[in-house]
Design a protein around this motif. Structure first.
Motif, PDB file in Angstrom:
ATOM      1  N   VAL A 150      72.041  97.300  71.261  1.00  0.00           N
ATOM      2  CA  VAL A 150      72.660  95.987  71.086  1.00  0.00           C
ATOM      3  C   VAL A 150      72.904  95.343  72.443  1.00  0.00           C
ATOM      4  O   VAL A 150      73.597  95.921  73.294  1.00  0.00           O
ATOM      5  CB  VAL A 150      74.005  96.106  70.322  1.00  0.00           C
ATOM      6  N   VAL A 151      72.332  94.170  72.650  1.00  0.00           N
ATOM      7  CA  VAL A 151      72.610  93.379  73.848  1.00  0.00           C
ATOM      8  C   VAL A 151      73.747  92.419  73.529  1.00  0.00           C
ATOM      9  O   VAL A 151      73.683  91.695  72.524  1.00  0.00           O
ATOM     10  CB  VAL A 151      71.361  92.596  74.297  1.00  0.00           C
ATOM     11  N   VAL A 152      74.758  92.435  74.372  1.00  0.00           N
ATOM     12  CA  VAL A 152      75.969  91.656  74.083  1.00  0.00           C
ATOM     13  C   VAL A 152      76.207  90.628  75.186  1.00  0.00           C
ATOM     14  O   VAL A 152      76.190  90.956  76.376  1.00  0.00           O
ATOM     15  CB  VAL A 152      77.196  92.572  73.948  1.00  0.00           C
ATOM     16  N   MET A 153      76.431  89.399  74.764  1.00  0.00           N
ATOM     17  CA  MET A 153      76.745  88.306  75.682  1.00  0.00           C
ATOM     18  C   MET A 153      78.077  87.681  75.258  1.00  0.00           C
ATOM     19  O   MET A 153      78.541  87.875  74.137  1.00  0.00           O
ATOM     20  CB  MET A 153      75.628  87.250  75.655  1.00  0.00           C
ATOM     21  N   LEU A 154      78.693  86.950  76.163  1.00  0.00           N
ATOM     22  CA  LEU A 154      79.905  86.193  75.839  1.00  0.00           C
ATOM     23  C   LEU A 154      81.001  87.094  75.283  1.00  0.00           C
ATOM     24  O   LEU A 154      81.601  86.801  74.245  1.00  0.00           O
ATOM     25  CB  LEU A 154      79.574  85.075  74.838  1.00  0.00           C
ATOM     26  N   ASP A 155      81.286  88.180  75.984  1.00  0.00           N
ATOM     27  CA  ASP A 155      82.259  89.155  75.466  1.00  0.00           C
ATOM     28  C   ASP A 155      83.593  89.059  76.198  1.00  0.00           C
ATOM     29  O   ASP A 155      83.877  89.831  77.114  1.00  0.00           O
ATOM     30  CB  ASP A 155      81.702  90.579  75.579  1.00  0.00           C
ATOM     31  N   ALA A 156      84.415  88.105  75.790  1.00  0.00           N
ATOM     32  CA  ALA A 156      85.750  87.979  76.387  1.00  0.00           C
ATOM     33  C   ALA A 156      86.680  89.075  75.899  1.00  0.00           C
ATOM     34  O   ALA A 156      87.700  89.373  76.525  1.00  0.00           O
ATOM     35  CB  ALA A 156      86.336  86.610  76.057  1.00  0.00           C
ATOM     36  N   GLN A 157      86.333  89.706  74.764  1.00  0.00           N
ATOM     37  CA  GLN A 157      87.187  90.748  74.183  1.00  0.00           C
ATOM     38  C   GLN A 157      86.934  92.136  74.736  1.00  0.00           C
ATOM     39  O   GLN A 157      87.656  93.067  74.432  1.00  0.00           O
ATOM     40  CB  GLN A 157      86.991  90.800  72.652  1.00  0.00           C
ATOM     41  N   GLN A 158      85.856  92.299  75.553  1.00  0.00           N
ATOM     42  CA  GLN A 158      85.435  93.612  76.020  1.00  0.00           C
ATOM     43  C   GLN A 158      85.275  94.581  74.840  1.00  0.00           C
ATOM     44  O   GLN A 158      85.825  95.687  74.810  1.00  0.00           O
ATOM     45  CB  GLN A 158      86.414  94.187  77.045  1.00  0.00           C
ATOM     46  N   ALA A 159      84.507  94.139  73.859  1.00  0.00           N
ATOM     47  CA  ALA A 159      84.358  94.875  72.606  1.00  0.00           C
ATOM     48  C   ALA A 159      83.680  96.220  72.782  1.00  0.00           C
ATOM     49  O   ALA A 159      83.770  97.090  71.902  1.00  0.00           O
ATOM     50  CB  ALA A 159      83.572  94.016  71.599  1.00  0.00           C
ATOM     51  N   PHE A 160      83.016  96.439  73.906  1.00  0.00           N
ATOM     52  CA  PHE A 160      82.336  97.725  74.128  1.00  0.00           C
ATOM     53  C   PHE A 160      83.314  98.890  74.152  1.00  0.00           C
ATOM     54  O   PHE A 160      82.930 100.043  73.916  1.00  0.00           O
ATOM     55  CB  PHE A 160      81.521  97.687  75.426  1.00  0.00           C
ATOM     56  N   THR A 161      84.582  98.638  74.464  1.00  0.00           N
ATOM     57  CA  THR A 161      85.567  99.714  74.571  1.00  0.00           C
ATOM     58  C   THR A 161      85.779 100.448  73.251  1.00  0.00           C
ATOM     59  O   THR A 161      86.294 101.566  73.247  1.00  0.00           O
ATOM     60  CB  THR A 161      86.909  99.170  75.073  1.00  0.00           C
ATOM     61  N   ALA A 162      85.370  99.825  72.139  1.00  0.00           N
ATOM     62  CA  ALA A 162      85.515 100.469  70.827  1.00  0.00           C
ATOM     63  C   ALA A 162      84.401 101.468  70.547  1.00  0.00           C
ATOM     64  O   ALA A 162      84.397 102.109  69.487  1.00  0.00           O
ATOM     65  CB  ALA A 162      85.546  99.406  69.727  1.00  0.00           C
ATOM     66  N   HIS A 163      83.485 101.633  71.514  1.00  0.00           N
ATOM     67  CA  HIS A 163      82.333 102.518  71.301  1.00  0.00           C
ATOM     68  C   HIS A 163      82.195 103.479  72.484  1.00  0.00           C
ATOM     69  O   HIS A 163      81.219 103.397  73.256  1.00  0.00           O
ATOM     70  CB  HIS A 163      81.067 101.678  71.106  1.00  0.00           C
ATOM     71  N   PRO A 164      83.136 104.407  72.634  1.00  0.00           N
ATOM     72  CA  PRO A 164      83.171 105.277  73.821  1.00  0.00           C
ATOM     73  C   PRO A 164      81.974 106.204  73.954  1.00  0.00           C
ATOM     74  O   PRO A 164      81.655 106.652  75.059  1.00  0.00           O
ATOM     75  CB  PRO A 164      84.466 106.071  73.629  1.00  0.00           C
ATOM     76  N   ASP A 165      81.281 106.520  72.852  1.00  0.00           N
ATOM     77  CA  ASP A 165      80.162 107.451  72.920  1.00  0.00           C
ATOM     78  C   ASP A 165      78.833 106.773  73.243  1.00  0.00           C
ATOM     79  O   ASP A 165      77.819 107.453  73.449  1.00  0.00           O
ATOM     80  CB  ASP A 165      80.030 108.204  71.593  1.00  0.00           C
ATOM     81  N   ALA A 166      78.818 105.441  73.285  1.00  0.00           N
ATOM     82  CA  ALA A 166      77.580 104.715  73.566  1.00  0.00           C
ATOM     83  C   ALA A 166      77.324 104.663  75.068  1.00  0.00           C
ATOM     84  O   ALA A 166      78.241 104.736  75.882  1.00  0.00           O
ATOM     85  CB  ALA A 166      77.660 103.306  72.997  1.00  0.00           C
ATOM     86  N   GLU A 167      76.056 104.518  75.430  1.00  0.00           N
ATOM     87  CA  GLU A 167      75.680 104.250  76.820  1.00  0.00           C
ATOM     88  C   GLU A 167      75.748 102.753  77.056  1.00  0.00           C
ATOM     89  O   GLU A 167      75.347 101.967  76.193  1.00  0.00           O
ATOM     90  CB  GLU A 167      74.264 104.748  77.101  1.00  0.00           C
TER      91      GLU A 167
END
Length: 251
Positions: free
Chosen positions: A182-199
């Motif tokens: 998943v390519v993520v743009m416009l992430d003011a929420q820093q939503a990646f933090t909910a996926h600790p096991d992802a690269e």
């Protein structure tokens, strides 16, 4: 008939400009620059640098002010629609007052005009109102997504697998179904933090002098990315970042 170019100028490196874009800039009579405020003056500066390098001596530069926009609205879709409408009025006024018959105007778009940019939709909206007539052509550019992948020396998809480009707002609602990349743009929420096991392969101000890069497992590098991002936003007054999240296909 008046003509307008919508020119993708790349993700921040002047060398991203394609030959097609450079030739189009050389044919342009009027450049429309949209001022987003003092904190984003560097975005205007790059456009002016490109114009000086490739435009003919008799070109004209016309600036307009971008309408204010609520970045955390309760009604996201309605707020964006209202902002686009107000922005279209600014564009329409600039075109009506400054682009003569048989002249060529241009909007220089960061990255690629097809990816999370409103210029094409706004020009269509202006034409639909029927007060202004012109034809327009879209010149593709290097997007922040392709620049990010190049900087990290990765492919966006894995063999036989799709990937999805989405926003932080959408990722915060859950990982998209049917994809592991998943390519993520416009992430003011820093939503990646909910996926600790992802690269994660993260970049901010990619291809500019202020470029920041980080990669690794979210559990290992996530906190550092948050700190780096906050410090950069404080220093520049704005941030433009993109990242790829890659889930282990064996999970």
């Amino acid at each position: 008939m008046r003509k307008i170019y919508v020119i993708g100028i790349g993700a921040g490196d002047p060398d991203h400009l394609t030959l097609q874009a450079a030739k189009s800039i050389g044919r342009t009579n009027v450049f429309f620059l949209i001022d987003k405020g003092e904190t984003k003056q560097s975005l205007i500066d790059l456009r002016e640098r490109i114009i000086r390098a490739y435009a003919h001596p008799h070109k004209r530069i016309i600036e307009g002010r971008d309408p204010d926009r609520d970045r955390t609205p309760a009604d996201y879709t309605g707020t964006v629609a209202d902002w686009r409408y107000r922005r279209s009025l600014v564009f329409e006024e600039l075109i009506a007052a400054n682009l003569k018959e048989d002249e060529i105007g241009a909007f220089l778009v960061w990255g690629d005009p097809s990816l999370y940019d409103s210029t094409i939709a706004i020009l269509d909206e202006i034409l639909a109102r029927g007060e202004q007539t012109f034809e327009y052509e879209v010149i593709p550019g290097i997007s922040s997504v392709s620049a990010l992948a190049a900087k990290h020396r990765i492919g966006l998809n894995r063999v036989g697998q799709p990937y999805q480009v989405t926003t932080g707002r959408r990722l915060a609602e859950g990982w998209p179904e049917g994809v592991d990349d998943v390519v993520v743009m416009l992430d003011a929420q820093q939503a990646f933090t909910a996926h600790p096991d992802a690269e994660i392969y993260w970049g901010a101000y990619v291809s500019t002098e202020d470029e920041l890069l980080a990669s690794g497992k979210v559990a290992d590098v996530g906190d550092e990315i948050l700190k780096t991002r906050a410090a950069a936003r404080e220093r520049h007054g704005w941030i433009m970042d993109t990242y790829l999240l890659r889930r282990n296909t064996q999970d």
